[in-house]
Design a protein around this motif. Sequence first.
Motif, PDB file in Angstrom:
ATOM      1  N   THR A 140      19.984  48.955 -17.201  1.00  0.00           N
ATOM      2  CA  THR A 140      21.166  49.720 -17.681  1.00  0.00           C
ATOM      3  C   THR A 140      22.462  49.903 -16.626  1.00  0.00           C
ATOM      4  O   THR A 140      23.317  50.518 -17.168  1.00  0.00           O
ATOM      5  N   GLY A 141      22.185  49.423 -15.646  1.00  0.00           N
ATOM      6  CA  GLY A 141      23.325  49.436 -14.584  1.00  0.00           C
ATOM      7  C   GLY A 141      23.294  50.639 -13.792  1.00  0.00           C
ATOM      8  O   GLY A 141      24.109  50.913 -13.020  1.00  0.00           O
ATOM      9  N   GLU A 142      22.272  51.644 -14.168  1.00  0.00           N
ATOM     10  CA  GLU A 142      22.170  52.958 -13.649  1.00  0.00           C
ATOM     11  C   GLU A 142      21.897  52.729 -12.058  1.00  0.00           C
ATOM     12  O   GLU A 142      20.836  51.980 -11.647  1.00  0.00           O
ATOM     13  N   HIS A 143      22.370  53.437 -11.089  1.00  0.00           N
ATOM     14  CA  HIS A 143      22.078  53.479  -9.573  1.00  0.00           C
ATOM     15  C   HIS A 143      22.380  55.077  -9.124  1.00  0.00           C
ATOM     16  O   HIS A 143      23.407  55.377  -9.058  1.00  0.00           O
ATOM     17  N   LYS A 144      21.255  55.341  -8.796  1.00  0.00           N
ATOM     18  CA  LYS A 144      21.151  57.049  -8.359  1.00  0.00           C
ATOM     19  C   LYS A 144      20.462  57.217  -7.135  1.00  0.00           C
ATOM     20  O   LYS A 144      19.209  56.631  -7.125  1.00  0.00           O
ATOM     21  N   GLN A 145      20.758  58.189  -6.237  1.00  0.00           N
ATOM     22  CA  GLN A 145      19.877  58.628  -5.228  1.00  0.00           C
ATOM     23  C   GLN A 145      19.680  59.928  -5.572  1.00  0.00           C
ATOM     24  O   GLN A 145      20.522  60.844  -5.713  1.00  0.00           O
ATOM     25  N   ILE A 146      18.224  60.293  -5.641  1.00  0.00           N
ATOM     26  CA  ILE A 146      17.811  61.404  -6.215  1.00  0.00           C
ATOM     27  C   ILE A 146      16.864  62.192  -5.361  1.00  0.00           C
ATOM     28  O   ILE A 146      15.791  61.763  -4.901  1.00  0.00           O
ATOM     29  N   CYS A 147      17.159  63.452  -5.046  1.00  0.00           N
ATOM     30  CA  CYS A 147      16.193  64.414  -4.290  1.00  0.00           C
ATOM     31  C   CYS A 147      15.409  64.919  -5.165  1.00  0.00           C
ATOM     32  O   CYS A 147      15.967  65.974  -5.828  1.00  0.00           O
ATOM     33  N   TYR A 148      13.945  64.742  -5.349  1.00  0.00           N
ATOM     34  CA  TYR A 148      13.105  65.606  -6.371  1.00  0.00           C
ATOM     35  C   TYR A 148      12.159  66.324  -5.523  1.00  0.00           C
ATOM     36  O   TYR A 148      11.630  67.335  -6.387  1.00  0.00           O
ATOM     37  N   TRP A 149      12.290  66.813  -4.134  1.00  0.00           N
ATOM     38  CA  TRP A 149      11.578  67.590  -3.586  1.00  0.00           C
ATOM     39  C   TRP A 149      12.333  67.887  -2.321  1.00  0.00           C
ATOM     40  O   TRP A 149      12.825  67.282  -1.546  1.00  0.00           O
ATOM     41  N   ARG A 150      12.612  69.451  -2.269  1.00  0.00           N
ATOM     42  CA  ARG A 150      13.436  69.850  -0.977  1.00  0.00           C
ATOM     43  C   ARG A 150      12.879  71.361  -0.741  1.00  0.00           C
ATOM     44  O   ARG A 150      12.111  72.071  -1.560  1.00  0.00           O
TER      45      ARG A 150
END
Length: 206
Positions: free
Chosen positions: A68-78
């Motif tokens: 899909t060409g998607e590139h993400k940096q994802i914070c799933y826990w904090r």
Amino acid sequence: MSIELAMSRRDLLKRSVVAGITGMGAFTFSAPLLASTGLLLPANYANQADAAAFWAKPRVLNLYRPSTGEHKQICYWRDGHLDLAGYREACHMLRDVRAGKATEIDLRLLNLLRGQQGWLELAYGFKEPYQVNSGYRTKETNEATEGAARDSYHTKGQACDGKFPSLPIEYQGRLMSAFRTGGVGFYINRQKFIHSDVGRVRYWVR
């Protein structure tokens, strides 16, 4: 700060990568060398305090979907809790692209992916995104996938196929295997990728 103290601090952080995946354990830096690559692998577990310190930090995944060409940096826990918005974004990134459907991804799988990235970041300063070839699969997509197990962990949101394009596949598989959290498949022929899941511990090569 002296070079010696700086190196000690860095080694301490490296020991703390795997906690939260297998009984809050982590690997020490007394790591064996994978001779064919010249890269280090984790060896032993660190203590609970070091492990907890690593996993108390925000957990961020750097993911890329080539389809899909998607590139993400994802914070799933904090802050000691699931970041619901980030978790949903991670589930979306690991969705069944073919069917256009997402599911709740097992938190252990996200932690496994984070543990791998955390080790590489601390050991080498490696920041390349993880290329996700396949995450969740609907039963229909799974049935249409060549070589897929009938009761695949992909259909449960508990498996991911992917790789770091610039790292040797053998090393990546051995690194995932070191966590001892589930199945690791080395696909070394055509596409070259690693399957990882949080089911029973097992290994295979294809």
